[in-house]
Design an enzyme around this catalytic site. Structure first.
Site, PDB file in Angstrom:
ATOM      1  N   ASN A   1       0.869  -1.187   0.000  1.00 42.71           N
ATOM      2  CA  ASN A   1       0.000   0.000   0.000  1.00 42.71           C
ATOM      3  C   ASN A   1       0.899   1.228   0.000  1.00 42.71           C
ATOM      4  O   ASN A   1       1.466   1.586   1.016  1.00 42.71           O
ATOM      5  CB  ASN A   1      -0.888  -0.041   1.262  1.00 42.71           C
ATOM      6  CG  ASN A   1      -1.729   1.217   1.420  1.00 42.71           C
ATOM      7  OD1 ASN A   1      -1.843   2.017   0.490  1.00 42.71           O
ATOM      8  ND2 ASN A   1      -2.318   1.389   2.605  1.00 42.71           N
TER       9      ASN A   1
ATOM     10  N   LYS B   1       0.118   4.255  -0.414  1.00 44.73           N
ATOM     11  CA  LYS B   1      -0.550   5.466   0.112  1.00 44.73           C
ATOM     12  C   LYS B   1      -0.307   6.643  -0.850  1.00 44.73           C
ATOM     13  O   LYS B   1      -0.214   6.425  -2.058  1.00 44.73           O
ATOM     14  CB  LYS B   1      -0.079   5.757   1.543  1.00 44.73           C
ATOM     15  CG  LYS B   1      -0.234   4.515   2.437  1.00 44.73           C
ATOM     16  CD  LYS B   1      -0.087   4.785   3.907  1.00 44.73           C
ATOM     17  CE  LYS B   1      -0.262   3.473   4.663  1.00 44.73           C
ATOM     18  NZ  LYS B   1      -0.238   3.632   6.113  1.00 44.73           N
TER      19      LYS B   1
ATOM     20  N   HIS C   1      -9.680   1.365   4.619  1.00 48.24           N
ATOM     21  CA  HIS C   1      -8.417   1.509   5.360  1.00 48.24           C
ATOM     22  C   HIS C   1      -8.662   2.445   6.546  1.00 48.24           C
ATOM     23  O   HIS C   1      -9.451   3.381   6.455  1.00 48.24           O
ATOM     24  CB  HIS C   1      -7.338   2.072   4.421  1.00 48.24           C
ATOM     25  CG  HIS C   1      -5.979   2.074   5.042  1.00 48.24           C
ATOM     26  ND1 HIS C   1      -5.570   3.054   5.919  1.00 48.24           N
ATOM     27  CD2 HIS C   1      -4.947   1.199   4.949  1.00 48.24           C
ATOM     28  CE1 HIS C   1      -4.338   2.779   6.329  1.00 48.24           C
ATOM     29  NE2 HIS C   1      -3.938   1.659   5.761  1.00 48.24           N
TER      30      HIS C   1
ATOM     31  N   GLU D   1      -7.071   4.844   7.665  1.00 48.35           N
ATOM     32  CA  GLU D   1      -6.884   6.277   7.366  1.00 48.35           C
ATOM     33  C   GLU D   1      -8.133   6.844   6.701  1.00 48.35           C
ATOM     34  O   GLU D   1      -8.502   7.994   6.932  1.00 48.35           O
ATOM     35  CB  GLU D   1      -5.629   6.463   6.491  1.00 48.35           C
ATOM     36  CG  GLU D   1      -4.359   6.298   7.321  1.00 48.35           C
ATOM     37  CD  GLU D   1      -3.148   5.769   6.561  1.00 48.35           C
ATOM     38  OE1 GLU D   1      -3.127   5.837   5.320  1.00 48.35           O
ATOM     39  OE2 GLU D   1      -2.216   5.268   7.229  1.00 48.35           O
TER      40      GLU D   1
ATOM     41  N   GLU E   1      -5.626  -4.689  10.706  1.00 49.88           N
ATOM     42  CA  GLU E   1      -4.583  -3.692  10.935  1.00 49.88           C
ATOM     43  C   GLU E   1      -4.899  -2.897  12.206  1.00 49.88           C
ATOM     44  O   GLU E   1      -5.688  -1.943  12.165  1.00 49.88           O
ATOM     45  CB  GLU E   1      -4.524  -2.706   9.762  1.00 49.88           C
ATOM     46  CG  GLU E   1      -4.164  -3.339   8.446  1.00 49.88           C
ATOM     47  CD  GLU E   1      -3.612  -2.308   7.477  1.00 49.88           C
ATOM     48  OE1 GLU E   1      -2.454  -2.441   7.081  1.00 49.88           O
ATOM     49  OE2 GLU E   1      -4.332  -1.349   7.147  1.00 49.88           O
TER      50      GLU E   1
ATOM     51  N   GLY F   1       2.234   2.504  10.768  1.00 52.04           N
ATOM     52  CA  GLY F   1       3.198   3.588  10.594  1.00 52.04           C
ATOM     53  C   GLY F   1       3.918   3.990  11.871  1.00 52.04           C
ATOM     54  O   GLY F   1       4.573   5.030  11.915  1.00 52.04           O
TER      55      GLY F   1
ATOM     56  N   SER G   1       3.152  -1.871  10.462  1.00 53.49           N
ATOM     57  CA  SER G   1       4.601  -1.930  10.683  1.00 53.49           C
ATOM     58  C   SER G   1       5.215  -3.293  10.364  1.00 53.49           C
ATOM     59  O   SER G   1       6.137  -3.732  11.045  1.00 53.49           O
ATOM     60  CB  SER G   1       4.947  -1.489  12.113  1.00 53.49           C
ATOM     61  OG  SER G   1       4.544  -0.139  12.317  1.00 53.49           O
TER      62      SER G   1
HETATM   63  P1  PGA Z   1       2.653   0.475   7.698  1.00 53.89           P
HETATM   64  O1  PGA Z   1       1.207   0.707   7.010  1.00 53.89           O
HETATM   65  O2  PGA Z   1       3.179  -0.816   7.155  1.00 53.89           O
HETATM   66  O3  PGA Z   1       3.467   1.665   7.259  1.00 53.89           O
HETATM   67  O4  PGA Z   1       2.424   0.433   9.159  1.00 53.89           O
HETATM   68  C1  PGA Z   1       0.307  -0.352   6.840  1.00 53.89           C
HETATM   69  C2  PGA Z   1      -0.974   0.163   6.236  1.00 53.89           C
HETATM   70  O5  PGA Z   1      -1.414   1.260   6.573  1.00 53.89           O
HETATM   71  O6  PGA Z   1      -1.606  -0.543   5.417  1.00 53.89           O
END
Ligand code: PGA
Length: 256
Positions: A10, A12, A100, A102, A172, A178, A217
């Site tokens: 992903n 983003k 997601h 976000e 997640e 992140g 992460s």
């Molecule tokens: P990350 O993001 O691996 O940077 O923690 C995962 C995601 O948001 O799908």
């Protein structure tokens, strides 16, 4: 039933189409011996990169599946700034991330919105990757399992029982995205097993084929332990998917 793991990158809101092409080419080089039938790989660039990446994958016969990060529910219409599932399908997109965290937190997407998006994705013969996960506060107050269960049920309610077994669910935990803080492999396994039980309560057969990814992460040092858990069928990778070497090592988790 053997479920084929799916590792999804992903990206983003990162990488313009020139940078995106470079990353795909590097990745393809690093994964030159990879058997995509053993571990599937989907790449989810921003919308503006999709056509470029589709062309590169096609021209060089790469094994990657093209993915998107979101879509609208309607095929067309007066929805300024939105992208329809029909448009994505036309670009050979195979997987679309919906809900997601976000998007839930920053763009106020509800379980209901996510359910309609998942159904729209299926209507165009693509596969939704439906994201769920609790916040730190919800985990600390002992609510994680209930919250995730409600998200799974609510976000899948527009999907038919026939489609249910083809869904990909990404667990997640919001506090792990992140942040560098990963759920322990045991905690991630426990929640993914719970999600499978929730799917089984809707349709037993579907729970055997539904794939459940862990995200938050994921990096080359923790991916093998996470991916070899019995109910974890892949990863949704953010930060570590932006570097070809780290993403390739995650894809190769079986060899670590
Ligand atoms: P990350 O993001 O691996 O940077 O923690 C995962 C995601 O948001 O799908």
């Amino acid at each position: 039933m053997a479920r084929i793991p799916l590792i999804s990158g992903n990206w983003k809101m990162n990488l313009n189409h020139f940078e995106a092409i470079q990353l795909v080419q590097k990745l393809s080089y690093e994964l030159s011996g990879h058997d995509f039938g053993q571990v599937e790989v989907s790449l989810h660039p921003p919308y503006t990169d999709l056509r470029s990446i589709q062309t590169v994958i096609d021209a060089d016969r790469m094994g990657f599946e093209l993915g998107a990060q979101n879509c609208h529910t309607e095929a067309s219409g007066a929805f300024t700034g939105e992208i329809s599932p029909a448009m994505l399908a036309k670009l050979d997109v195979g997987y679309v991330i919906v809900g997601h965290s976000e998007r839930r937190a920053l763009f106020a997407e509800s379980n209901e919105d996510v359910a309609l998006k998942a159904s729209a994705v299926f209507a165009y013969e693509m596969t939704p990757i439906v994201c769920v996960g609790e916040t730190l506060q919800e985990r600390e107050s002992g609510q994680a399992a209930n919250i995730v269960e409600a998200q799974v049920v609510g976000s899948l309610k527009s999907v038919t029982s026939q489609q249910l077994g083809d869904v990909v669910i990404a667990y997640e935990p919001v506090w792990a995205i992140g942040t560098g803080a990963t759920a322990s492999a045991d905690d991630a396994q426990e929640m993914c097993a719970h999600i499978r039980t929730v799917v089984a309560s809707i349709r037993k057969e579907a729970s055997e084929s539904v794939r459940i990814q862990y995200g938050g992460s994921v990096n080359p040092s923790n991916s093998t332990e996470l991916m070899t858990m019995p109910d974890i069928d892949g990863a949704l990778v953010g930060g570590a998917s932006l570097q070809s070497d780290s993403f390739a090592r995650i894809v190769n988790f079986k060899e670590a």
